[in-house]
Scaffold this motif. Structure first.
Motif, short mmCIF file in Angstrom:
data_model
loop_
_atom_site.label_atom_id
_atom_site.label_comp_id
_atom_site.label_asym_id
_atom_site.label_seq_id
_atom_site.Cartn_x
_atom_site.Cartn_y
_atom_site.Cartn_z
N LEU A 1 0.81 -1.22 0.00
CA LEU A 1 0.00 0.00 0.00
C LEU A 1 0.84 1.27 0.00
N PHE A 2 1.94 1.27 0.76
CA PHE A 2 2.63 2.51 1.05
C PHE A 2 4.04 2.63 0.46
N GLU A 3 4.47 1.64 -0.33
CA GLU A 3 5.82 1.68 -0.88
C GLU A 3 6.07 2.93 -1.71
N THR A 4 5.04 3.40 -2.39
CA THR A 4 5.18 4.59 -3.24
C THR A 4 5.62 5.82 -2.46
N LEU A 5 5.41 5.82 -1.15
CA LEU A 5 5.75 6.98 -0.33
C LEU A 5 7.24 7.21 -0.22
N PHE A 6 8.04 6.21 -0.56
CA PHE A 6 9.49 6.36 -0.43
C PHE A 6 10.14 6.88 -1.70
N ARG A 7 9.35 7.34 -2.65
CA ARG A 7 9.90 8.03 -3.80
C ARG A 7 10.13 9.49 -3.43
N PRO A 8 11.20 10.10 -3.94
CA PRO A 8 11.52 11.48 -3.56
C PRO A 8 10.38 12.46 -3.76
N GLU A 9 9.60 12.27 -4.83
CA GLU A 9 8.53 13.23 -5.12
C GLU A 9 7.36 13.12 -4.15
N ASN A 10 7.36 12.07 -3.32
CA ASN A 10 6.24 11.85 -2.41
C ASN A 10 6.60 12.13 -0.95
N LEU A 11 7.66 12.88 -0.72
CA LEU A 11 8.10 13.14 0.65
C LEU A 11 7.03 13.88 1.46
N VAL A 12 6.37 14.86 0.84
CA VAL A 12 5.32 15.60 1.55
C VAL A 12 4.16 14.67 1.92
N LEU A 13 3.79 13.80 0.99
CA LEU A 13 2.72 12.84 1.27
C LEU A 13 3.14 11.88 2.38
N PHE A 14 4.41 11.45 2.36
CA PHE A 14 4.91 10.58 3.42
C PHE A 14 4.75 11.27 4.78
N HIS A 15 5.07 12.55 4.84
CA HIS A 15 4.93 13.30 6.09
C HIS A 15 3.47 13.33 6.53
#
Length: 240
Positions: free
Chosen positions: A109-123
């Motif tokens: 579900l959440f692997e995509t969050l570790f892409r650089p462009e998704n840092l804000v979403l990860f936060h």
């Protein structure tokens, strides 16, 4: 046929169920909002009543994961045999076990969050998940301050520091995933294990405890969680 009217919370949970199934089956990036809406059998207008965006869906899934993972902690908080330090370590142990048990699903579900462009979403996801965990930490720390087990003037601040640990490990994990090699994965696992030991010492000092009192990790924990990604995300070829 008469239109079936469902309670808003029931409808919201059904939407999350459909989203989770699609994200697990096709991946977060490939499953569209239209796919979720079609699976749920509702209009776009009805969907946007509950979730303003695909990112909001993912945040809600993260929050639900956290609540499910911590569903059994009330017995820890109420156990008269545990002092505050025992409660804190029991809570951390339960969190570790839940992460190991749900690691494959969580990575899918959440692997995509570790892409650089998704840092804000990860936060944002990290904040959503911590909303369930942080109040429990604050309560335990306050108990410890009250009975003299812990020494800190800011229980809320300590809880915030614990929740920031997840953010601090983002770059290590992202680098390992970007490379995809076995060597970089081993480097990442070693780095995360060292980081966890550092966090344990930091928490001991912040709470006025002897070194070795807090146990965030355990032998094999980081490896079990990290290696679950290979099973969760087919097609991730790693080069030795």
């Amino acid at each position: 046929m008469p239109r079936i009217v469902k309670h808003p919370e029931l409808r919201r949970e059904e939407l999350l169920d459909h989203a989770q199934t699609l994200f697990l089956t096709h991946g977060y990036d490939k499953a569209s909002l239209n796919d979720v809406i079609a699976a749920a059998g509702i209009s776009k207008g009805a969907f946007y009543h509950y979730f303003p965006s695909k990112e909001a869906l993912l945040e809600a899934l993260a929050e639900r994961f956290a609540k499910q993972a911590l569903a059994g902690v009330q017995d820890i908080l109420a156990d008269p045999a545990l002092d505050p330090l025992g409660r804190l370590n029991a809570l951390l142990a339960k969190s570790r076990q839940a992460k190991i048990e749900t690691a494959a699903e969580a990575w899918a579900l959440f692997e995509t969050l570790f892409r650089p462009e998704n840092l804000v979403l990860f936060h944002r996801i990290n904040l959503a998940a911590s909303a369930s965990f942080s109040p429990l930490l604050v309560e335990i720390i306050r108990q410890g301050v009250k009975d003299g087990t812990f020494r800190t003037f800011d229980p809320e601040g300590v809880a915030d520091i614990v929740m920031q640990f997840g953010m601090a490990t983002h770059d290590v994990i992202a680098k390992a995933f970007a490379s995809g090699s076995d060597a970089d994965m081993e480097i990442a696992i070693e780095a995360l294990e060292k980081r966890i030991r550092l966090y344990e010492i930091a928490l001991d000092r912040i709470l006025g405890l002897a070194d070795g009192s807090i146990r965030i990790g355990e032998p094999g924990y980081v490896r079990a969680v990290m290696m679950a990604r290979a099973k969760a995300i087919p097609g991730k070829v790693r080069n030795g």
